[in-house]
Motif scaffolding. Structure first.
Motif, PDB file in Angstrom:
ATOM      1  N   SER A   7       0.841  -1.187   0.000  1.00 25.64           N
ATOM      2  CA  SER A   7       0.000   0.000   0.000  1.00 25.64           C
ATOM      3  C   SER A   7       0.878   1.240   0.000  1.00 25.64           C
ATOM      4  O   SER A   7       2.069   1.177   0.308  1.00 25.64           O
ATOM      5  CB  SER A   7      -0.899   0.001   1.244  1.00 25.64           C
ATOM      6  OG  SER A   7      -1.846   1.054   1.176  1.00 25.64           O
ATOM      7  N   HIS A  30      -2.817  -4.305  -3.903  1.00 19.67           N
ATOM      8  CA  HIS A  30      -2.339  -2.950  -3.584  1.00 19.67           C
ATOM      9  C   HIS A  30      -3.519  -2.192  -2.986  1.00 19.67           C
ATOM     10  O   HIS A  30      -4.551  -2.021  -3.620  1.00 19.67           O
ATOM     11  CB  HIS A  30      -1.823  -2.231  -4.824  1.00 19.67           C
ATOM     12  CG  HIS A  30      -1.022  -1.012  -4.503  1.00 19.67           C
ATOM     13  ND1 HIS A  30      -1.543   0.075  -3.835  1.00 19.67           N
ATOM     14  CD2 HIS A  30       0.281  -0.721  -4.734  1.00 19.67           C
ATOM     15  CE1 HIS A  30      -0.612   0.993  -3.675  1.00 19.67           C
ATOM     16  NE2 HIS A  30       0.510   0.535  -4.213  1.00 19.67           N
ATOM     17  N   CYS A  31      -3.339  -1.742  -1.750  1.00 21.39           N
ATOM     18  CA  CYS A  31      -4.423  -1.103  -0.993  1.00 21.39           C
ATOM     19  C   CYS A  31      -4.532   0.401  -1.232  1.00 21.39           C
ATOM     20  O   CYS A  31      -5.053   1.129  -0.385  1.00 21.39           O
ATOM     21  CB  CYS A  31      -4.236  -1.384   0.498  1.00 21.39           C
ATOM     22  SG  CYS A  31      -4.253  -3.126   0.924  1.00 21.39           S
ATOM     23  N   PHE A  34      -1.362   4.446  -4.964  1.00 22.32           N
ATOM     24  CA  PHE A  34      -0.267   4.078  -5.863  1.00 22.32           C
ATOM     25  C   PHE A  34       0.253   5.313  -6.586  1.00 22.32           C
ATOM     26  O   PHE A  34       1.417   5.397  -6.926  1.00 22.32           O
ATOM     27  CB  PHE A  34      -0.677   2.970  -6.845  1.00 22.32           C
ATOM     28  CG  PHE A  34      -1.943   3.222  -7.599  1.00 22.32           C
ATOM     29  CD1 PHE A  34      -1.932   3.812  -8.842  1.00 22.32           C
ATOM     30  CD2 PHE A  34      -3.173   2.846  -7.054  1.00 22.32           C
ATOM     31  CE1 PHE A  34      -3.113   4.040  -9.546  1.00 22.32           C
ATOM     32  CE2 PHE A  34      -4.353   3.061  -7.753  1.00 22.32           C
ATOM     33  CZ  PHE A  34      -4.324   3.666  -8.998  1.00 22.32           C
ATOM     34  N   LYS A  38      -2.110   3.757 -14.165  1.00 22.66           N
ATOM     35  CA  LYS A  38      -2.349   2.306 -14.043  1.00 22.66           C
ATOM     36  C   LYS A  38      -1.361   1.510 -14.887  1.00 22.66           C
ATOM     37  O   LYS A  38      -0.927   0.432 -14.486  1.00 22.66           O
ATOM     38  CB  LYS A  38      -3.777   1.945 -14.467  1.00 22.66           C
ATOM     39  CG  LYS A  38      -4.842   2.374 -13.507  1.00 22.66           C
ATOM     40  CD  LYS A  38      -6.207   1.836 -13.897  1.00 22.66           C
ATOM     41  CE  LYS A  38      -6.682   2.361 -15.224  1.00 22.66           C
ATOM     42  NZ  LYS A  38      -8.071   1.998 -15.539  1.00 22.66           N
ATOM     43  N   LEU A  41       1.774   0.268 -13.226  1.00 25.79           N
ATOM     44  CA  LEU A  41       1.713  -0.765 -12.196  1.00 25.79           C
ATOM     45  C   LEU A  41       2.206  -2.089 -12.784  1.00 25.79           C
ATOM     46  O   LEU A  41       2.094  -2.310 -13.989  1.00 25.79           O
ATOM     47  CB  LEU A  41       0.279  -0.911 -11.677  1.00 25.79           C
ATOM     48  CG  LEU A  41      -0.264   0.275 -10.889  1.00 25.79           C
ATOM     49  CD1 LEU A  41      -1.750   0.080 -10.594  1.00 25.79           C
ATOM     50  CD2 LEU A  41       0.522   0.479  -9.602  1.00 25.79           C
ATOM     51  N   MET A  46      -3.424  -8.937 -10.109  1.00 24.19           N
ATOM     52  CA  MET A  46      -3.401  -7.911  -9.075  1.00 24.19           C
ATOM     53  C   MET A  46      -4.770  -7.287  -8.845  1.00 24.19           C
ATOM     54  O   MET A  46      -5.513  -7.046  -9.791  1.00 24.19           O
ATOM     55  CB  MET A  46      -2.413  -6.820  -9.493  1.00 24.19           C
ATOM     56  CG  MET A  46      -2.360  -5.604  -8.599  1.00 24.19           C
ATOM     57  SD  MET A  46      -1.288  -4.319  -9.306  1.00 24.19           S
ATOM     58  CE  MET A  46       0.073  -4.421  -8.203  1.00 24.19           C
ATOM     59  N   SER A  47      -5.063  -7.018  -7.576  1.00 31.22           N
ATOM     60  CA  SER A  47      -6.189  -6.175  -7.201  1.00 31.22           C
ATOM     61  C   SER A  47      -5.602  -4.844  -6.750  1.00 31.22           C
ATOM     62  O   SER A  47      -4.644  -4.828  -5.974  1.00 31.22           O
ATOM     63  CB  SER A  47      -6.976  -6.782  -6.035  1.00 31.22           C
ATOM     64  OG  SER A  47      -7.680  -7.921  -6.446  1.00 31.22           O
ATOM     65  N   VAL A  48      -6.155  -3.766  -7.242  1.00 32.34           N
ATOM     66  CA  VAL A  48      -5.700  -2.437  -6.830  1.00 32.34           C
ATOM     67  C   VAL A  48      -6.927  -1.570  -6.611  1.00 32.34           C
ATOM     68  O   VAL A  48      -7.873  -1.607  -7.401  1.00 32.34           O
ATOM     69  CB  VAL A  48      -4.730  -1.818  -7.864  1.00 32.34           C
ATOM     70  CG1 VAL A  48      -5.371  -1.668  -9.216  1.00 32.34           C
ATOM     71  CG2 VAL A  48      -4.161  -0.510  -7.366  1.00 32.34           C
ATOM     72  N   ASP A  54      -5.023   9.048  -5.188  1.00 29.47           N
ATOM     73  CA  ASP A  54      -4.979   8.504  -6.551  1.00 29.47           C
ATOM     74  C   ASP A  54      -5.859   9.297  -7.502  1.00 29.47           C
ATOM     75  O   ASP A  54      -6.934   9.766  -7.131  1.00 29.47           O
ATOM     76  CB  ASP A  54      -5.419   7.034  -6.548  1.00 29.47           C
ATOM     77  CG  ASP A  54      -4.395   6.137  -5.899  1.00 29.47           C
ATOM     78  OD1 ASP A  54      -3.192   6.357  -6.130  1.00 29.47           O
ATOM     79  OD2 ASP A  54      -4.800   5.234  -5.161  1.00 29.47           O
ATOM     80  N   HIS A  75      -8.782   1.170   0.626  1.00 29.64           N
ATOM     81  CA  HIS A  75      -7.687   2.027   1.087  1.00 29.64           C
ATOM     82  C   HIS A  75      -7.870   2.338   2.573  1.00 29.64           C
ATOM     83  O   HIS A  75      -6.922   2.285   3.331  1.00 29.64           O
ATOM     84  CB  HIS A  75      -7.595   3.308   0.270  1.00 29.64           C
ATOM     85  CG  HIS A  75      -6.429   4.162   0.638  1.00 29.64           C
ATOM     86  ND1 HIS A  75      -5.129   3.696   0.583  1.00 29.64           N
ATOM     87  CD2 HIS A  75      -6.358   5.436   1.091  1.00 29.64           C
ATOM     88  CE1 HIS A  75      -4.307   4.655   0.987  1.00 29.64           C
ATOM     89  NE2 HIS A  75      -5.030   5.719   1.288  1.00 29.64           N
TER      90      HIS A  75
END
Length: 167
Positions: A7, A30-31, A34, A38, A41, A46-48, A54, A75
């Motif tokens: 995170s 990813h919490c 970022f 995108k 990344l 992946m989960s974001v 952001d 988040h």
């Protein structure tokens, strides 16, 4: 199954990529915060989710099931995580989540409450209230066992954090 949880990378896409490459996890979470496009990344499973800093349009929250464990990812800024975990606990209960991953506070946190695990990996660039930047590796085992290990971005283990849990 090995899950990398991170995170608050705040624009440090290269550092995030280094961590992802080193860990070779089966899945990455990813919490939020970022703070980059995108496209920058890592190109992995992946989960974001979107953090308060952001600008990219990604989901505010996400749910994913990995190896039979239901994850709720957010988040945390919309759930007052800097004050208490009651709002997240109620959401986890309502959604049947086993593991709740969140960021926002930049403070590493891992605690079991009943059959639920609450996990904040900290920040890989800007720790707050903790001495070093961190991320977490979650190993999902059989018999509902979950092992959480924290690391610094250079790969050094942080032995004072994490633990083994039975959910």
């Amino acid at each position: 199954m090995k899950v990398l949880v991170t995170s608050d990378s705040h624009g440090r896409a290269n550092l995030l990529e280094q961590i992802v490459d080193r860990e070779q996890a089966d899945y990455v979470i990813h919490c939020g915060d970022f703070c980059t496009e995108k496209e920058k990344l890592p190109n992995v499973k992946m989960s974001v989710v979107r953090g308060n800093c952001d600008f990219e349009q990604v989901a505010q929250e996400e749910e994913v099931t990995l190896a039979g464990y239901h994850f709720f990812v957010t988040h945390g800024h919309r759930h007052q995580v800097k004050s208490n975990l009651l709002p997240l606990s109620l959401i986890a209960q309502d959604r049947g989540s086993d593991i709740v991953c969140f960021g926002h506070s930049h403070f590493p946190f891992c605690e079991q409450d009943g059959k639920k695990l609450f996990l904040n990996p900290g920040s890989i660039v800007d720790p707050r209230g903790y001495t070093v930047p961190t991320y977490a590796i979650v190993n999902l085992g059989e018999e509902r066992t979950v092992d959480v290990t924290y690391f610094q971005p250079n790969g050094s283990k942080v032995p004072s954090l994490g633990g083994s849990f039975v959910l």
